[in-house]
Write a protein that holds these residues in place. Structure first.
Motif, PDB file in Angstrom:
ATOM      1  N   GLY A 145      10.802   0.156   6.798  1.00 45.65           N
ATOM      2  CA  GLY A 145      10.206  -0.755   7.759  1.00 45.65           C
ATOM      3  C   GLY A 145       8.930  -1.371   7.199  1.00 45.65           C
ATOM      4  N   GLN A 146       8.563  -2.502   7.782  1.00 41.05           N
ATOM      5  CA  GLN A 146       7.437  -3.288   7.295  1.00 41.05           C
ATOM      6  C   GLN A 146       6.460  -3.496   8.436  1.00 41.05           C
ATOM      7  OE1 GLN A 146       8.813  -7.121   5.963  1.00 41.05           O
ATOM      8  NE2 GLN A 146       7.119  -7.381   4.555  1.00 41.05           N
ATOM      9  N   VAL A 147       5.189  -3.246   8.197  1.00 41.39           N
ATOM     10  CA  VAL A 147       4.150  -3.388   9.223  1.00 41.39           C
ATOM     11  C   VAL A 147       2.982  -4.181   8.653  1.00 41.39           C
ATOM     12  CG1 VAL A 147       4.769  -1.261  10.441  1.00 41.39           C
ATOM     13  CG2 VAL A 147       3.038  -1.187   8.633  1.00 41.39           C
ATOM     14  N   PRO A 148       2.161  -4.777   9.536  1.00 44.65           N
ATOM     15  CA  PRO A 148       0.957  -5.457   9.045  1.00 44.65           C
ATOM     16  C   PRO A 148       0.082  -4.475   8.260  1.00 44.65           C
ATOM     17  CG  PRO A 148       1.331  -5.944  11.363  1.00 44.65           C
ATOM     18  CD  PRO A 148       2.304  -4.877  10.983  1.00 44.65           C
ATOM     19  N   VAL A 149      -0.522  -4.936   7.196  1.00 52.57           N
ATOM     20  CA  VAL A 149      -1.297  -4.068   6.317  1.00 52.57           C
ATOM     21  C   VAL A 149      -2.428  -3.350   7.066  1.00 52.57           C
ATOM     22  CG1 VAL A 149      -2.980  -5.742   5.431  1.00 52.57           C
ATOM     23  CG2 VAL A 149      -2.120  -3.931   3.939  1.00 52.57           C
ATOM     24  N   GLU A 150      -2.969  -3.973   8.098  1.00 54.13           N
ATOM     25  CA  GLU A 150      -4.068  -3.367   8.858  1.00 54.13           C
ATOM     26  C   GLU A 150      -3.673  -2.030   9.483  1.00 54.13           C
ATOM     27  OE1 GLU A 150      -3.019  -6.594   9.381  1.00 54.13           O
ATOM     28  OE2 GLU A 150      -4.637  -7.512   8.182  1.00 54.13           O
ATOM     29  N   ARG A 151      -2.386  -1.830   9.736  1.00 51.78           N
ATOM     30  CA  ARG A 151      -1.936  -0.560  10.329  1.00 51.78           C
ATOM     31  C   ARG A 151      -2.098   0.618   9.374  1.00 51.78           C
ATOM     32  NH1 ARG A 151       3.179  -1.263  13.592  1.00 51.78           N
ATOM     33  NH2 ARG A 151       3.440   0.957  13.230  1.00 51.78           N
ATOM     34  N   ARG A 152      -2.165   0.345   8.081  1.00 53.71           N
ATOM     35  CA  ARG A 152      -2.280   1.410   7.077  1.00 53.71           C
ATOM     36  C   ARG A 152      -3.580   1.334   6.290  1.00 53.71           C
ATOM     37  NH1 ARG A 152       2.662   4.235   6.242  1.00 53.71           N
ATOM     38  NH2 ARG A 152       3.616   4.103   8.277  1.00 53.71           N
ATOM     39  N   GLY A 153      -4.260   0.208   6.349  1.00 55.99           N
ATOM     40  CA  GLY A 153      -5.509   0.060   5.614  1.00 55.99           C
ATOM     41  C   GLY A 153      -5.515  -1.172   4.741  1.00 55.99           C
ATOM     42  N   ARG A 154      -6.648  -1.836   4.732  1.00 55.12           N
ATOM     43  CA  ARG A 154      -6.783  -3.081   3.988  1.00 55.12           C
ATOM     44  C   ARG A 154      -6.736  -2.857   2.473  1.00 55.12           C
ATOM     45  NH1 ARG A 154     -11.811  -7.288   4.260  1.00 55.12           N
ATOM     46  NH2 ARG A 154     -10.918  -8.764   2.785  1.00 55.12           N
ATOM     47  N   TYR A 155      -7.286  -1.729   2.030  1.00 50.80           N
ATOM     48  CA  TYR A 155      -7.376  -1.443   0.605  1.00 50.80           C
ATOM     49  C   TYR A 155      -6.370  -0.362   0.195  1.00 50.80           C
ATOM     50  CZ  TYR A 155     -11.707  -3.982   1.244  1.00 50.80           C
ATOM     51  OH  TYR A 155     -12.623  -4.941   1.578  1.00 50.80           O
ATOM     52  N   ALA A 156      -6.010  -0.378  -1.088  1.00 41.91           N
ATOM     53  CA  ALA A 156      -5.055   0.613  -1.605  1.00 41.91           C
ATOM     54  C   ALA A 156      -5.532   2.032  -1.306  1.00 41.91           C
ATOM     55  CB  ALA A 156      -4.843   0.418  -3.105  1.00 41.91           C
ATOM     56  N   ARG A 157      -6.825   2.304  -1.483  1.00 36.29           N
ATOM     57  CA  ARG A 157      -7.332   3.667  -1.243  1.00 36.29           C
ATOM     58  C   ARG A 157      -7.121   4.082   0.209  1.00 36.29           C
ATOM     59  NH1 ARG A 157     -12.025   0.809  -2.247  1.00 36.29           N
ATOM     60  NH2 ARG A 157     -13.243   0.405  -0.369  1.00 36.29           N
ATOM     61  N   ASP A 158      -7.206   3.118   1.132  1.00 35.41           N
ATOM     62  CA  ASP A 158      -6.963   3.418   2.548  1.00 35.41           C
ATOM     63  C   ASP A 158      -5.491   3.708   2.801  1.00 35.41           C
ATOM     64  OD1 ASP A 158      -9.678   2.864   3.076  1.00 35.41           O
ATOM     65  OD2 ASP A 158      -9.231   0.725   3.377  1.00 35.41           O
ATOM     66  N   ARG A 159      -4.611   2.941   2.166  1.00 33.65           N
ATOM     67  CA  ARG A 159      -3.175   3.157   2.356  1.00 33.65           C
ATOM     68  C   ARG A 159      -2.743   4.484   1.734  1.00 33.65           C
ATOM     69  NH1 ARG A 159      -3.700  -2.222   1.233  1.00 33.65           N
ATOM     70  NH2 ARG A 159      -2.877  -2.053  -0.890  1.00 33.65           N
ATOM     71  N   PHE A 160      -3.332   4.834   0.597  1.00 33.70           N
ATOM     72  CA  PHE A 160      -3.050   6.150   0.005  1.00 33.70           C
ATOM     73  C   PHE A 160      -3.521   7.270   0.934  1.00 33.70           C
ATOM     74  CE2 PHE A 160      -2.680   4.399  -4.432  1.00 33.70           C
ATOM     75  CZ  PHE A 160      -1.449   4.957  -4.704  1.00 33.70           C
ATOM     76  N   ALA A 161      -4.613   7.053   1.622  1.00 33.27           N
ATOM     77  CA  ALA A 161      -5.194   8.085   2.495  1.00 33.27           C
ATOM     78  C   ALA A 161      -4.468   8.186   3.836  1.00 33.27           C
ATOM     79  CB  ALA A 161      -6.673   7.794   2.736  1.00 33.27           C
ATOM     80  N   TYR A 162      -3.613   7.208   4.165  1.00 27.40           N
ATOM     81  CA  TYR A 162      -2.909   7.218   5.447  1.00 27.40           C
ATOM     82  C   TYR A 162      -2.046   8.474   5.575  1.00 27.40           C
ATOM     83  CZ  TYR A 162       0.341   6.148   9.153  1.00 27.40           C
ATOM     84  OH  TYR A 162       1.097   6.223  10.299  1.00 27.40           O
TER      85      TYR A 162
END
Length: 174
Positions: A145-162
């Motif tokens: 599934g695909q979601v707006p990036v804001e749901r997981r974090g604007r930056y790669a480090r935020d998305r890794f931390a999700y």
């Protein structure tokens, strides 16, 4: 049919571990068409078999060419258990094909015309991230599934931390 791009930045909506299988073939001798074409057709047949039965666990696949000699498929699976189950199931085409390959190898009839390979990965939550810009669902996003990036974090480090609720619960319990 072409998928329409989703405007803006998106990310994959995967939760928990992600199972990725890279599997492919290398044409070692182009003139041995009678050897490598059946291998390529077998790969396609296995993918069709899996598409007809979503309960087997294949979520998504992408066919790629690395060179004129090397072709491979990136596959996303629900779990390593479902991947193992498919690979070892006697009623599935994969089992029959590997029986033929193994029989030829034991009989010394493998001549090196075609190379086969695979790599399998179980990627723990917190060890993957993704971003897509003006893209339709692709790869990991198409599988989960695909979601707006804001749901997981604007930056790669935020998305890794999700962490999903399940993943966060496992961290607290451990």
């Amino acid at each position: 049919m072409f998928a329409k791009p989703v405007p803006g930045r998106t990310t994959a909506d995967g939760e928990g571990d992600v199972v990725v299988l890279l599997i492919g073939m290398r044409v070692n001798r182009f003139w041995a068409v009678h050897q490598w074409v059946p291998v390529m057709l077998s790969m396609i047949r296995m993918l069709r078999e899996l598409e007809r039965d979503p309960g087997r666990g294949l979520l998504e696949h992408v066919l790629l060419t690395a060179s004129p000699r090397t072709y491979y498929v990136v596959q996303y699976w629900e779990s390593k258990e479902k991947l193992y189950a498919y690979a070892s199931s006697p009623e599935m085409f994969h089992h029959r094909v590997w029986g033929i390959v193994n029989g030829k190898e034991r009989a010394g009839k493998v001549r090196g015309h075609v190379g086969l390979w695979h790599e399998a990965y179980v990627v723990p939550e917190g060890s993957y991230e993704s971003i897509y810009f003006d893209m339709p669902a692709f790869g990991l996003a198409k599988a989960h599934g695909q979601v707006p990036v804001e749901r997981r974090g604007r930056y790669a480090r935020d998305r890794f931390a999700y962490r999903s609720e399940a993943g966060a619960g496992e961290k607290r319990a451990g």
